[in-house]
Design a protein around this motif. Sequence first.
Motif, mmCIF file in Angstrom:
data_model
loop_
_atom_site.group_PDB
_atom_site.id
_atom_site.type_symbol
_atom_site.label_atom_id
_atom_site.label_comp_id
_atom_site.label_asym_id
_atom_site.label_seq_id
_atom_site.Cartn_x
_atom_site.Cartn_y
_atom_site.Cartn_z
ATOM 1 N N ALA A 317 0.833 -1.209 0.000
ATOM 2 C CA ALA A 317 0.000 0.000 0.000
ATOM 3 C C ALA A 317 0.865 1.256 0.000
ATOM 4 O O ALA A 317 0.575 2.224 -0.726
ATOM 5 C CB ALA A 317 -0.927 -0.008 1.214
ATOM 6 N N ASP A 318 1.930 1.257 0.808
ATOM 7 C CA ASP A 318 2.818 2.427 0.849
ATOM 8 C C ASP A 318 3.545 2.603 -0.483
ATOM 9 O O ASP A 318 3.718 3.727 -0.966
ATOM 10 C CB ASP A 318 3.839 2.270 1.979
ATOM 11 C CG ASP A 318 3.253 2.558 3.354
ATOM 12 O OD1 ASP A 318 2.140 3.135 3.422
ATOM 13 O OD2 ASP A 318 3.900 2.207 4.358
ATOM 14 N N ALA A 319 4.003 1.500 -1.065
ATOM 15 C CA ALA A 319 4.694 1.593 -2.347
ATOM 16 C C ALA A 319 3.769 2.111 -3.433
ATOM 17 O O ALA A 319 4.143 2.970 -4.240
ATOM 18 C CB ALA A 319 5.248 0.216 -2.735
ATOM 19 N N GLN A 320 2.547 1.623 -3.466
ATOM 20 C CA GLN A 320 1.582 2.083 -4.467
ATOM 21 C C GLN A 320 1.254 3.565 -4.277
ATOM 22 O O GLN A 320 1.139 4.317 -5.257
ATOM 23 C CB GLN A 320 0.307 1.245 -4.395
ATOM 24 C CG GLN A 320 0.496 -0.177 -4.890
ATOM 25 C CD GLN A 320 -0.739 -1.035 -4.680
ATOM 26 O OE1 GLN A 320 -1.436 -0.908 -3.673
ATOM 27 N NE2 GLN A 320 -1.002 -1.933 -5.622
ATOM 28 N N TYR A 333 9.285 8.026 -15.101
ATOM 29 C CA TYR A 333 9.776 6.733 -14.632
ATOM 30 C C TYR A 333 10.158 6.876 -13.169
ATOM 31 O O TYR A 333 10.879 7.812 -12.794
ATOM 32 C CB TYR A 333 10.988 6.271 -15.450
ATOM 33 C CG TYR A 333 10.674 6.060 -16.905
ATOM 34 C CD1 TYR A 333 10.162 4.848 -17.359
ATOM 35 C CD2 TYR A 333 10.869 7.080 -17.828
ATOM 36 C CE1 TYR A 333 9.861 4.659 -18.696
ATOM 37 C CE2 TYR A 333 10.562 6.906 -19.168
ATOM 38 C CZ TYR A 333 10.064 5.691 -19.595
ATOM 39 O OH TYR A 333 9.756 5.516 -20.924
ATOM 40 N N ILE A 334 9.675 5.960 -12.351
ATOM 41 C CA ILE A 334 9.846 6.031 -10.903
ATOM 42 C C ILE A 334 10.674 4.832 -10.475
ATOM 43 O O ILE A 334 10.211 3.691 -10.500
ATOM 44 C CB ILE A 334 8.472 6.044 -10.204
ATOM 45 C CG1 ILE A 334 7.655 7.262 -10.683
ATOM 46 C CG2 ILE A 334 8.633 6.044 -8.692
ATOM 47 C CD1 ILE A 334 6.163 7.091 -10.530
ATOM 48 N N SER A 335 11.930 5.076 -10.107
ATOM 49 C CA SER A 335 12.880 4.004 -9.848
ATOM 50 C C SER A 335 13.085 3.803 -8.355
ATOM 51 O O SER A 335 13.124 4.771 -7.577
ATOM 52 C CB SER A 335 14.215 4.334 -10.520
ATOM 53 O OG SER A 335 15.179 3.336 -10.243
ATOM 54 N N SER A 336 13.229 2.549 -7.961
ATOM 55 C CA SER A 336 13.443 2.217 -6.555
ATOM 56 C C SER A 336 14.213 0.914 -6.456
ATOM 57 O O SER A 336 14.557 0.298 -7.463
ATOM 58 C CB SER A 336 12.099 2.071 -5.826
ATOM 59 O OG SER A 336 11.475 0.854 -6.203
ATOM 60 N N ASP A 337 14.465 0.497 -5.212
ATOM 61 C CA ASP A 337 15.090 -0.792 -4.944
ATOM 62 C C ASP A 337 14.081 -1.759 -4.337
ATOM 63 O O ASP A 337 14.446 -2.655 -3.583
ATOM 64 C CB ASP A 337 16.281 -0.613 -3.989
ATOM 65 C CG ASP A 337 17.406 0.178 -4.610
ATOM 66 O OD1 ASP A 337 18.044 -0.347 -5.520
ATOM 67 O OD2 ASP A 337 17.633 1.333 -4.197
ATOM 68 N N TRP A 338 12.814 -1.582 -4.684
ATOM 69 C CA TRP A 338 11.765 -2.428 -4.114
ATOM 70 C C TRP A 338 11.740 -3.772 -4.826
ATOM 71 O O TRP A 338 10.948 -4.014 -5.732
ATOM 72 C CB TRP A 338 10.411 -1.729 -4.232
ATOM 73 C CG TRP A 338 10.326 -0.490 -3.403
ATOM 74 C CD1 TRP A 338 11.021 -0.196 -2.276
ATOM 75 C CD2 TRP A 338 9.498 0.647 -3.663
ATOM 76 N NE1 TRP A 338 10.686 1.053 -1.801
ATOM 77 C CE2 TRP A 338 9.739 1.589 -2.635
ATOM 78 C CE3 TRP A 338 8.568 0.956 -4.649
ATOM 79 C CZ2 TRP A 338 9.091 2.820 -2.569
ATOM 80 C CZ3 TRP A 338 7.918 2.178 -4.586
ATOM 81 C CH2 TRP A 338 8.168 3.095 -3.559
ATOM 82 N N ILE A 339 12.598 -4.650 -4.394
ATOM 83 C CA ILE A 339 12.738 -5.950 -5.040
ATOM 84 C C ILE A 339 12.139 -7.064 -4.203
ATOM 85 O O ILE A 339 12.116 -8.220 -4.617
ATOM 86 C CB ILE A 339 14.227 -6.268 -5.298
ATOM 87 C CG1 ILE A 339 15.021 -6.217 -3.978
ATOM 88 C CG2 ILE A 339 14.813 -5.306 -6.308
ATOM 89 C CD1 ILE A 339 16.481 -6.570 -4.123
ATOM 90 N N ASN A 344 7.312 -5.296 -4.554
ATOM 91 C CA ASN A 344 7.621 -5.339 -5.976
ATOM 92 C C ASN A 344 6.383 -5.546 -6.833
ATOM 93 O O ASN A 344 6.459 -5.580 -8.061
ATOM 94 C CB ASN A 344 8.683 -6.397 -6.285
ATOM 95 C CG ASN A 344 8.232 -7.815 -5.957
ATOM 96 O OD1 ASN A 344 7.095 -8.059 -5.604
ATOM 97 N ND2 ASN A 344 9.159 -8.763 -6.094
ATOM 98 N N GLY A 345 5.220 -5.646 -6.181
ATOM 99 C CA GLY A 345 3.968 -5.711 -6.917
ATOM 100 C C GLY A 345 3.634 -4.429 -7.656
ATOM 101 O O GLY A 345 2.739 -4.416 -8.498
ATOM 102 N N VAL A 346 4.366 -3.352 -7.373
ATOM 103 C CA VAL A 346 4.107 -2.093 -8.067
ATOM 104 C C VAL A 346 4.878 -2.015 -9.395
ATOM 105 O O VAL A 346 4.640 -1.105 -10.195
ATOM 106 C CB VAL A 346 4.499 -0.862 -7.216
ATOM 107 C CG1 VAL A 346 3.732 -0.859 -5.907
ATOM 108 C CG2 VAL A 346 6.005 -0.796 -6.975
ATOM 109 N N LEU A 347 5.791 -2.958 -9.642
ATOM 110 C CA LEU A 347 6.695 -2.817 -10.772
ATOM 111 C C LEU A 347 6.017 -2.896 -12.131
ATOM 112 O O LEU A 347 6.550 -2.414 -13.118
ATOM 113 C CB LEU A 347 7.822 -3.852 -10.685
ATOM 114 C CG LEU A 347 8.805 -3.635 -9.530
ATOM 115 C CD1 LEU A 347 9.831 -4.752 -9.472
ATOM 116 C CD2 LEU A 347 9.489 -2.286 -9.647
#
Length: 354
Positions: A317-320, A333-339, A344-347
């Motif tokens: 929820a926070d990532a979204q 483009y929104i880049s992160s290290d959310w792996i 990573n469901g936002v990718l």
Amino acid sequence: MPMIRRFRAALLSLSALLLGVSAIPAAHADDIGGQTLAGVSGTGIHNTYNDKSAYTYLANALDTGTSLVELDTWANVFTRKWNVSHSNPLGSDNNCVKAGTAADLYTGDRNQNLDSCLDDIRIWLQAHPTSHPIMIKIEMKNGFNNTLGMNPTSFDGYVKTHLGSVLYAPADLLTRSDGTRYPDLDTAARADNWADYGSLAGRAIVEIIPGTFEQAVDPASSWSDVVYAQHLKDLAAAGSISQAAIFPSVLGAQAVDPRTRYSDTTLRPWFVVFDADAAAWVGDGNTEWYNANHYLTVVTDAYDVPPALSSSAPSLADAQARVAELAADGASYISSDWITAPANGVLGEVLARG
């Protein structure tokens, strides 16, 4: 989710299973209102190649549905090859393989050079023709090396050879529907001559940024962004802009036009891609300028925008919410290290920009 989208997603998953490839979110042109590339916000993975524990192969990262992957490349002064690694200038350390077909993408020796990384992306895109268009962000760690022949001209040929028909290049932005061309990239971008997002399914666009090493040891006038912008200008003057393969990016986007840092004013119209830290981007107070002029913007470290989130594993929820915030603020483009799941469901998300 509307019923038609559920049905299409099921068809894509079934087709992927039958073909023996991973199910990938399609580029939902209907979800974003037929926008051009500049009217859409996608997500990306920082240093995609580098974390083999998260992505055994580069194709595993592409399977997430990401809209951006990042590669760091070094001009090897001994082999005259383009290595891909985070910190080793003399060797490659990455999750790329020497794939010849889609079946090869998940097997074989890793730690290959840039040619193989680009081949992997091309082969993956050809196997997933409905995928989001992918921005390939390349950090030119030590820049170009004209003495060794590793210059913009040779790099263009290199990129075109290995990405082939999936590449969306500067000439594509410059060319109007009637076949005539705008005089420079800035004029074309401000006219929103970017291709329709839906038409770019299964395609790739390449941006380069100056590398940390060249920034530390070389004068700014010789960094890869300046060198490549001059190259674009020269190609256009010679009527050879179709040879260009990549877009140079302005590093450190800010409230006012950051291209004013380039003392040669004739180079400024050849920059239409901008790269910024996400926290600085949100705080600069004038991001609408980029959106209104249809420039592409890449923002990094999405987790650092106050209030800061986990750099690797925030809640979904926070990532979204963070992705939605940055998309609304005009990031392309929104880049992160959310792996780490579930963040990573936002990718695979693609949102309307602004």
